[in-house]
Design a protein around this motif. Structure first.
Motif, PDB file in Angstrom:
ATOM      1  N   UNK A   3       4.233 -38.592  32.375  1.00 51.64           N
ATOM      2  CA  UNK A   3       4.128 -40.047  32.333  1.00 51.64           C
ATOM      3  C   UNK A   3       5.072 -40.647  31.296  1.00 51.64           C
ATOM      4  N   UNK A   4       5.185 -39.984  30.151  1.00 50.49           N
ATOM      5  CA  UNK A   4       6.109 -40.461  29.119  1.00 50.49           C
ATOM      6  C   UNK A   4       7.537 -40.469  29.657  1.00 50.49           C
TER       7      UNK A   4
ATOM      8  N   UNK B 154       9.693 -48.013  25.620  1.00 56.58           N
ATOM      9  CA  UNK B 154       9.541 -47.838  27.067  1.00 56.58           C
ATOM     10  C   UNK B 154       8.206 -47.194  27.406  1.00 56.58           C
ATOM     11  N   UNK B 155       7.876 -46.129  26.670  1.00 61.03           N
ATOM     12  CA  UNK B 155       6.610 -45.435  26.918  1.00 61.03           C
ATOM     13  C   UNK B 155       5.436 -46.380  26.711  1.00 61.03           C
TER      14      UNK B 155
ATOM     15  N   UNK C 253      11.737 -45.376  34.031  1.00 60.23           N
ATOM     16  CA  UNK C 253      11.447 -46.572  34.830  1.00 60.23           C
ATOM     17  C   UNK C 253      11.719 -47.863  34.062  1.00 60.23           C
ATOM     18  N   UNK C 254      11.469 -47.815  32.756  1.00 64.68           N
ATOM     19  CA  UNK C 254      11.678 -49.036  31.965  1.00 64.68           C
ATOM     20  C   UNK C 254      13.160 -49.441  31.929  1.00 64.68           C
TER      21      UNK C 254
ATOM     22  N   UNK D 145       5.450 -49.450  29.328  1.00 58.08           N
ATOM     23  CA  UNK D 145       5.132 -49.073  30.713  1.00 58.08           C
ATOM     24  C   UNK D 145       3.624 -48.934  30.916  1.00 58.08           C
TER      25      UNK D 145
ATOM     26  N   UNK E 147      22.108 -42.266  29.583  1.00 59.59           N
ATOM     27  CA  UNK E 147      20.887 -42.653  28.859  1.00 59.59           C
ATOM     28  C   UNK E 147      19.774 -41.647  29.167  1.00 59.59           C
TER      29      UNK E 147
ATOM     30  N   UNK F  42       8.009 -43.198  32.203  1.00 55.91           N
ATOM     31  CA  UNK F  42       8.007 -44.508  31.548  1.00 55.91           C
ATOM     32  C   UNK F  42       9.384 -44.837  30.994  1.00 55.91           C
ATOM     33  N   UNK F  43       9.974 -43.863  30.299  1.00 57.06           N
ATOM     34  CA  UNK F  43      11.302 -44.083  29.725  1.00 57.06           C
ATOM     35  C   UNK F  43      12.311 -44.402  30.819  1.00 57.06           C
TER      36      UNK F  43
ATOM     37  N   UNK G  21      10.356 -50.956  42.006  1.00 58.23           N
ATOM     38  CA  UNK G  21       9.509 -50.967  40.812  1.00 58.23           C
ATOM     39  C   UNK G  21       8.763 -52.284  40.650  1.00 58.23           C
ATOM     40  N   UNK G  22       9.445 -53.386  40.956  1.00 56.27           N
ATOM     41  CA  UNK G  22       8.797 -54.686  40.848  1.00 56.27           C
ATOM     42  C   UNK G  22       7.699 -54.805  41.891  1.00 56.27           C
TER      43      UNK G  22
ATOM     44  N   UNK H 256       6.109 -52.569  43.974  1.00 55.15           N
ATOM     45  CA  UNK H 256       5.254 -51.493  44.420  1.00 55.15           C
ATOM     46  C   UNK H 256       3.846 -51.957  44.808  1.00 55.15           C
TER      47      UNK H 256
ATOM     48  N   UNK I 182       3.004 -35.901  29.365  1.00 52.47           N
ATOM     49  CA  UNK I 182       4.441 -35.652  29.253  1.00 52.47           C
ATOM     50  C   UNK I 182       5.194 -36.240  30.440  1.00 52.47           C
TER      51      UNK I 182
ATOM     52  N   UNK J  18       1.653 -39.889  22.949  1.00 54.96           N
ATOM     53  CA  UNK J  18       3.091 -40.135  23.079  1.00 54.96           C
ATOM     54  C   UNK J  18       3.786 -39.868  21.741  1.00 54.96           C
TER      55      UNK J  18
ATOM     56  N   UNK K  49      18.457 -45.345  20.823  1.00 58.12           N
ATOM     57  CA  UNK K  49      17.868 -44.635  21.957  1.00 58.12           C
ATOM     58  C   UNK K  49      16.408 -44.284  21.661  1.00 58.12           C
TER      59      UNK K  49
ATOM     60  N   UNK L 113       1.801 -51.105  33.198  1.00 58.71           N
ATOM     61  CA  UNK L 113       1.873 -50.871  34.635  1.00 58.71           C
ATOM     62  C   UNK L 113       0.754 -49.977  35.167  1.00 58.71           C
TER      63      UNK L 113
ATOM     64  N   UNK M  74      14.284 -52.587  33.367  1.00 62.01           N
ATOM     65  CA  UNK M  74      14.086 -53.829  32.646  1.00 62.01           C
ATOM     66  C   UNK M  74      15.269 -54.231  31.764  1.00 62.01           C
ATOM     67  N   UNK M  75      16.091 -53.264  31.367  1.00 64.09           N
ATOM     68  CA  UNK M  75      17.164 -53.626  30.430  1.00 64.09           C
ATOM     69  C   UNK M  75      18.529 -53.146  30.876  1.00 64.09           C
TER      70      UNK M  75
ATOM     71  N   UNK N  98      20.158 -38.588  27.118  1.00 64.03           N
ATOM     72  CA  UNK N  98      19.755 -38.760  25.714  1.00 64.03           C
ATOM     73  C   UNK N  98      18.227 -38.771  25.584  1.00 64.03           C
ATOM     74  N   UNK N  99      17.569 -39.411  26.542  1.00 69.02           N
ATOM     75  CA  UNK N  99      16.099 -39.367  26.552  1.00 69.02           C
ATOM     76  C   UNK N  99      15.625 -37.920  26.699  1.00 69.02           C
TER      77      UNK N  99
ATOM     78  N   UNK O 228       4.258 -36.243  21.094  1.00 69.23           N
ATOM     79  CA  UNK O 228       5.328 -35.711  21.949  1.00 69.23           C
ATOM     80  C   UNK O 228       6.706 -36.039  21.368  1.00 69.23           C
TER      81      UNK O 228
END
Lengths: 197, 197
Positions: A159-160, B163-164, A166-167, B167, A183, A163-164, A110-111, A113, A157, B187, B156, B170, A170-171, A186-187, B190
């Motif tokens: 992409x959203x 996150x959305x 891939x992010x 990102x 996680x 994003x969730x 991810x960093x 690419x 959709x 977003x 969450x 990027x 970061x954490x 839950x998303x 959604x």
């Protein structure tokens, strides 16, 4: 990287890729030298050059290998399910799982690419990334066609969702009380049901 | 950075921050030298040192300034609305807008967040980031309490939303046919409605 079973050459190559991924993920591609990689795996630079022509080749190999395996892992989990909802939830869970199981390589991917300079490899990476996004879009489209999903925009959709997921790089810290797969679940339930009652 | 009105000192300082943000966003903090920054703004290194003690100070200033202004910009847009749904949509739109209006600084902030080494500034950056996440969590919590939102996990949910939005740094290219604010709106819808009918 998939742990190899084919003798010491395969194992050595695997170790180089795995240690490099950890170094790249920690400090980036630019800041990591081939000397550091050699030290980390306790091999000479000459031995590393036996497997890879350059630091960039190691980097590209990590990125391409990770994307290829992510794509087939998530695709398999989609194919094992029938309805669009189950498929999308399964895809998101599989992504979370794969991310945790391949933490360093995934983070390095991810960093880094955008960092592949060699044109053929770069084109392969872009194609893999696009295929992956398309895989998720197609599940969303199928759900809209079957009437399971409301008429959302499949591009937005997918992409959203990406994003969730891939992010998380970061954490998310591996070894905490909750798995990345949880996680992702839950998303998935948030995306499926939405916030409003 | 907010464009200053207070004479040439303020303008010069602003130009240094803005050009540095663009360089950091493009090539990262490590790869950017003070010489490059000086060249980019057509000032001597001595002049730059008149405003900032080091490259790191420029970097921290960009990050802290961006986070502070993001926080107050989004907070204002929340305060202008009444229901939890309207507040959350407004917050997401404002974030998209702010991201586009402060593209380079925002991108540099997201890339470089972990790079602040000086402890006081680092603590301030972490506190600002946490306050921002809390701001969104509180809107979600209020919506659950009022019965507008179903009982989702506020942590969450806020993280999914951030996150959305984050990102976007990027893949979003300013100057395209669609504004970042519009993506943020999509977003938001959604997240509000969810996918399932």
């Amino acid at each position: 990287m998939k742990r190899p079973h084919n003798g010491s050459e395969g194992v050595q190559r695997f170790r180089i890729l795995e240690s490099s991924a950890r170094l790249f993920a920690h400090q980036g591609f630019e800041a990591t030298s081939l000397n550091e990689i050699a030290e980390e795996v306790s091999l000479s630079k000459a031995t590393i050059y036996h497997y890879f022509a350059s630091k960039e080749e190691i980097y590209s190999e990590i990125i391409l290998d990770t994307l290829e395996r992510l794509l087939s892992f998530v695709k398999e989990s989609i194919d094992r399910n029938d309805t669009a909802s189950r498929r999308l939830v399964a895809a998101m869970e599989a992504h979370g799982q794969f991310f945790e199981d391949n933490f360093w390589a995934f983070t390095a991917m991810l960093i880094g690419f955008g960092g592949i300079r060699e044109l053929n490899r770069r084109a392969r990476a872009v194609a893999l990334r696009d295929s992956y996004e398309e895989l998720l879009r197609d599940v969303v489209k199928a759900g809209i066609e079957s009437g399971e999903f409301r008429k959302a925009d499949p591009v937005i959709t997918a992409r959203a969702i990406l994003s969730m997921l891939n992010w998380m790089a970061r954490w998310y810290k591996p070894g905490g009380p909750k798995r990345a797969r949880e996680f992702a679940q839950e998303y998935a339930s948030l995306i499926m049901q939405g916030l409003c009652v």
